[in-house]
Design an enzyme around this catalytic site. Structure first.
Site, short mmCIF file in Angstrom:
data_model
loop_
_atom_site.label_atom_id
_atom_site.label_comp_id
_atom_site.label_asym_id
_atom_site.label_seq_id
_atom_site.Cartn_x
_atom_site.Cartn_y
_atom_site.Cartn_z
N ASP A 452 0.83 -1.20 0.00
CA ASP A 452 0.00 0.00 0.00
C ASP A 452 0.87 1.25 0.00
O ASP A 452 2.08 1.19 0.27
CB ASP A 452 -0.93 -0.03 1.22
CG ASP A 452 -2.27 0.63 0.96
OD1 ASP A 452 -2.34 1.50 0.07
OD2 ASP A 452 -3.23 0.28 1.65
N ASP A 517 -10.71 1.90 -3.55
CA ASP A 517 -11.20 1.57 -2.21
C ASP A 517 -12.71 1.43 -2.19
O ASP A 517 -13.28 0.89 -1.25
CB ASP A 517 -10.78 2.65 -1.20
CG ASP A 517 -9.41 2.36 -0.61
OD1 ASP A 517 -8.85 1.28 -0.89
OD2 ASP A 517 -8.89 3.22 0.13
C1 GLA Z 1 -5.76 1.82 2.11
C2 GLA Z 1 -6.18 0.68 1.23
C3 GLA Z 1 -7.27 -0.10 1.90
C4 GLA Z 1 -6.78 -0.61 3.24
C5 GLA Z 1 -6.27 0.54 4.08
C6 GLA Z 1 -5.58 0.06 5.34
O1 GLA Z 1 -6.76 2.76 2.24
O2 GLA Z 1 -6.57 1.15 -0.01
O3 GLA Z 1 -7.69 -1.16 1.11
O4 GLA Z 1 -5.75 -1.54 3.03
O5 GLA Z 1 -5.34 1.35 3.38
O6 GLA Z 1 -5.12 1.10 6.12
#
Ligand code: GLA
Length: 712
Positions: A452, A517
Site C-alpha cells: 500500500d 477503495d
Molecule cells: C488503504 C487501502 C485499503 C486498506 C487501508 C488500510 O486505504 O486502499 O484497502 O488496506 O489502506 O489502512
C-alpha cells in the site's frame, strides 16, 4: 535494415498497425503511426502524399515534429528535451548517427548533438503479433560538466488530422478512472501530476478518438506512460494543424542532474491503435499485457479468490473473530486470506506503527503462526498487508531515524493520514525495508503482499536538499525487484488508497492493482470500465463489499455486488459473520460461478457495449469464440418503459450458441424471455449481434449475466 547503417526510413509492423519513421533529415520523425500499410509500400509515397505548400507567415520548411522535438530545430511546440549546463548548451540540435536493429522488432535510433555534447537514443519496439508500440528516450551527457534536465519526454507521437476528441481518465480517491471526453482544438491540453504516485486524479493515460467512434467501431489511439510518480501529459495542435501527444516524467526544479557520461532513460510510452473502436484498443493493450513474460506466472494458476479483512475488522484484530472469519471465508470458497492493516507493532489505529514491521506481540502473543496455520489448514493461501514506504512519527523507526523521511524543511510537512514518506532514494532506507520484508517472507509462508501507499509525496526533498521524487520511485522499483528475485512465488498487489498507483511500470513488478477503495458495486462499474481501457480483468482487484457500502452508504443487492466483482480478480471484503445465511449462500454461489468463469474472464477478449448512461454492459469472448459471458446492469431506472435491445458483440457470426442466464438466481421481472433464457435458448451469433435480446423491465441496480456456449 542492417545494424549501424543509417537508413532513410524505419518501419515496424504490428498485427494491424504500422510505424514508419522518417530518418532522412536531422531528426527522426514519425511519418505514419496507425493502420497497417501495404507490405511493399515505398515510404516516399507517404512523403509525396503529405506534401503541402509553405504556410503563410511561417518558416519555409516547418521544424520537424521529431520523436524528440527540439529547441535547436526551432520547434514551436513543447520541446521533448529541455536541458542546459548553467544556462548554456540549451538549444539542442541533434543529427542521426546510426540506426540499430537491436532485436527482432526493436530499433534504436541514435542521434548526437556534438556541439552541446548530448546524445539521444530512441528505442522503438513493435512486435508482429502485437499492436502496442513501446517507445522510450535515452539521454546521455557527453560533456564534461553536469547537464541539468528539466524535461526529457518519451518519444512524441503525432495525432492524425481526423483525431477529434481526447478521452482523459479523471478521478479522486474512491472514484478513479472516470472517462471524460474533450474536443481537440488548437492549443494545448496539459495534465500534470505532482502527487508522487501515478495518482487517483490523473492516470497517466490518454486516448485520442476519431469521431464518430464507439466501443466497437471507429479509430482510436491510446497513450500510456509507464511511470509510478510525477508525470506530464501534453497534447497539442499547432496552427499548421499538426497535432501530437507527448508524455514524460515531471521533474521538480533541479531534480535531474546528469553527471558527465551519465544516462537518463525516460519511462516507456505504450501507444496503441485500433480501427475497431475503444474496445478494440483495449484488446490490443490486454493482449500486450498478457504476452509479457511477467504474465506467465499469473497464467500458470487460476487467480485465487481473495478474502480481505479490512472492511470486516479494520484495526480490531480480535483473534477469535479472525479465526471465525478464516472458517467462514473457506466455507464460501475463498482461496487466499489476506490480513490487512493492523497486525504490526503499535498499530491500533492509523496514528501509529507504520515503519515497525514486526508482529505486534500484544495482539498476536504467539506471532502470526496460529492464524496462518488456521488459514493453511482451511486450504487457503495467506496474504499480508504492508505499507513499506511510510512511517508514522509515532513509531520506533521514526524515533531512531527521523532523518530518513522526505521533506523540505523548514517548510512544514503536510499532515496526511498521520504519516510521512520514507526516502527510498537512500540506500540505507531501502536496505532496511527490504530486510524487514525479506524476514517476514522468510519466516512465514506468505503467498501475497498487498503493498500500500497511502499518502501523496507532497514535500519530496531528499537528504542533500535536492528533490527526490524521481529517486524515490526508482528506489521503490529496486526494492520490488529485489523482493521478486528473492521470493519469486510471492504475488504483490499495487495499492495506493485504491487505484492511486496504477501503471504498466509498477505492473512489471506486481501482479494486481487494488482498483479502488470503493466496493460500491455501482460506482465500481464505471471505475472498472475506465481501468479496463488499459488493464485486463485478471489484474484488477474487485471485491464484494458489505451490504451497506462503507464509503457511499449505498445498499446494493448481493446479486449485483457479485456480478460486478465477478469480472476482475475476485474477492470478498465484508464481515461474513454479519451476513445472513441466505446472503452467505448466495455469495458462495457467486464464488462458484466466478471459479467456473474465471478462465474465460481472465483470458478472453473484452467487448464493452455502447449503452445509455444509466446502463452498463460488456462481454468477454473466448479467443476462439467458443464461449462467452455477458453482463448487464441497470444502474438507474429507464426513462421509457422498455430499454433497447441488448446486442452482443465479438461472437462467431456463423456459429450457433446456447445462451443461458446464469446469474442471479432470482431476477425481479415478469419478462417471459427471462424464463426462456433461464432454461437456455439456442441462437446464432449473427442474430445475437445484429438483432439482440429485448431487455426485461428490471428494478434499478439489478444485474444479470448470460453465458454462451458454441454448439458444434
Ligand atoms: C488503504 C487501502 C485499503 C486498506 C487501508 C488500510 O486505504 O486502499 O484497502 O488496506 O489502506 O489502512
Amino acid at each position: 535494415m542492417s545494424a549501424s547503417a543509417p537508413a532513410a526510413f524505419v518501419r515496424l509492423d504490428g498485427r494491424t498497425t504500422s510505424l514508419i519513421v522518417d530518418c532522412r533529415g536531422d531528426a527522426p520523425a514519425v511519418l505514419h503511426w496507425g493502420p497497417k500499410l501495404a507490405a511493399g509500400l515505398d515510404p516516399m509515397d507517404l512523403v509525396v502524399l503529405a506534401t503541402h505548400e509553405a504556410a503563410p507567415c511561417s518558416p519555409t520548411a516547418p521544424a520537424p515534429l521529431a520523436l524528440t522535438p527540439l529547441l535547436g530545430h526551432g520547434f514551436p511546440g513543447a520541446s521533448g528535451l529541455q536541458a542546459h549546463r548553467n544556462g548554456q548548451d540549451w538549444a539542442t540540435f541533434t543529427r542521426i548517427d546510426r540506426i540499430d536493429e537491436v532485436a527482432p522488432g526493436v530499433v534504436e535510433i541514435v542521434s548526437t548533438d556534438a556541439h552541446n555534447a548530448i546524445q539521444l537514443t530512441h528505442r522503438l519496439e513493435l512486435q508482429p503479433d502485437q499492436d502496442v508500440l513501446v517507445a522510450s528516450t535515452r539521454l546521455t551527457n557527453l560533456g564534461s560538466e553536469t547537464l541539468v534536465v528539466d524535461a526529457c519526454a518519451a518519444p512524441t507521437l503525432p495525432l492524425p488530422p481526423e483525431a477529434s476528441h481526447l478521452i482523459h481518465l479523471d478521478g479522486r480517491w474512491s472514484g478513479e478512472f472516470q472517462m471524460r471526453r474533450t474536443p481537440i482544438g488548437q492549443g494545448a491540453m496539459i495534465r500534470e501530476n505532482r502527487r508522487g504516485r501515478s495518482s487517483h486524479d490523473a492516470f497517466p493515460g490518454l486516448i485520442a478518438e476519431c469521431a464518430p467512434a464507439s466501443e466497437a467501431t471507429g479509430e482510436a489511439y491510446g497513450f500510456h506512460l509507464g511511470w509510478s510518480g510525477n508525470h506530464r501529459i501534453h497534447a497539442k495542435t499547432l496552427s499548421d494543424a499538426r497535432a501530437f501527444v507527448q508524455m514524460g516524467e515531471l521533474f521538480m526544479p533541479g531534480e535531474l542532474r546528469l553527471a558527465p557520461g551519465a544516462t537518463y532513460a525516460s519511462p516507456k510510452l505504450y501507444a496503441g491503435y485500433s480501427d475497431a473502436g475503444l474496445s478494440g484498443l483495449s484488446r490490443g493493450y490486454h493482449d500486450w499485457m498478457r504476452a509479457r513474460p511477467e504474465h506467465a506466472r499469473l497464467r500458470a494458476k487460476p487467480r485465487p479468490v481473495h478474502y480481505n479483512t479490512w472492511e470486516a475488522v479494520y484495526f480490531d484484530h480480535d483473534q477469535d473473530k479472525l479465526a471465525k472469519l478464516v472458517d467462514a471465508a473457506a466455507a464460501i470458497g475463498a482461496e487466499r486470506f489476506v490480513l490487512d492493516d493492523g497486525w504490526f507493532k503499535g498499530r491500533r489505529d492509523d496514528t501509529a506503527g507504520l515503519g515497525d514491521w514486526y508482529v505486534d506481540e500484544g495482539i498476536y502473543p504467539q506471532g502470526l503462526k496460529p492464524l496462518i496455520d488456521r488459514v493453511l489448514a482451511a486450504g487457503m493461501e495467506f496474504g499480508l498487508w504492508v505499507e513499506p514506504e511510510m512511517v508514522n512519527p509515532e513509531s520506533d523507526l521514526f524515533r531512531a531515524h527521523p532523518e530518513w523521511v522526505l521533506g523540505c524543511a523548514p517548510a512544514p510537512q503536510l499532515s496526511f493520514r498521520n504519516q510521512l514518506v520514507l526516502d527510498f532514494g537512500r540506500p540505507e532506507v531501502r536496505d532496511h525495508l527490504y530486510a524487514r520484508l525479506d524476514a517476514l517472507l522468510t519466516e512465514h509462508p506468505i503467498a501475497y503482499l498487498k503493498w500500500d501507499m497511502n499518502r501523496d509525496i507532497s514535500h519530496p526533498g531528499g537528504a542533500d536538499g535536492t528533490a527526490g521524487a524521481h529517486a524515490h520511485v526508482q528506489g521503490l522499483y529496486e526494492v520490488l525487484d529485489r523482493l521478486r528475485a528473492a521470493h519469486p512465488a510471492v504475488e504483490i498487489e499495487s495499492c495506493a488508497s485504491g487505484g492511486g498507483r496504477v501503471d504498466f511500470a509498477v505492473l512489471e513488478r506486481t501482479d494486481r492493482i487494488w482498483t479502488s477503495d470503493s466496493n460500491d458495486a455501482l460506482d465500481r462499474l464505471s471505475i472498472q470500465k475506465g481501468a479496463s481501457l488499459f488493464v485486463p480483468a485478471e489484474l484488477m482487484g474487485a471485491h464484494v463489499g458489505p451490504t451497506d457500502c462503507h464509503i457511499t452508504g449505498r445498499r446494493v443487492s448481493m446479486a449485483t455486488r457479485v456480478s460486478t466483482a465477478l469480472f476482475g480478480h475476485f474477492g470478498i471484503e465484508a464481515n461474513l459473520l454479519a451476513l445472513t445465511d441466505d446472503e452467505r449462500a448466495e455469495l458462495a454461489e457467486g464464488v462458484a460461478l466466478h471459479k467456473d468463469l474465471r478462465d474465460l474472464i481472465h483470458t478472453g477478449d473484452l467487448h464493452r457495449l455502447d449503452r445509455p448512461a444509466n446502463e452498463n454492459a460488456f462481454g468477454i469472448v473466448a479467443k476462439d469464440g467458443a464461449q462467452a459471458v455477458f453482463a448487464y446492469t441497470l444502474v438507474r431506472e429507464q426513462d421509457a418503459y422498455f430499454a433497447g435491445r441488448l446486442r452482443l458483440a465479438g461472437l462467431d457470426a456463423q456459429a450457433r450458441y446456447k445462451v443461458k442466464l446464469v446469474w442471479p438466481k432470482a431476477l425481479t421481472t415478469r419478462s417471459s424471455l427471462v424464463d426462456v433464457l433461464r432454461e437456455g435458448v439456442t441462437l446464432d451469433g449473427r442474430t445475437l449481434m445484429a438483432v439482440g435480446l429485448q431487455l426485461p423491465r428490471m428494478h434499478p441496480q439489478a444485474a444479470f449475466i448470460l453465458r454462451l456456449d458454441r454448439l458444434n
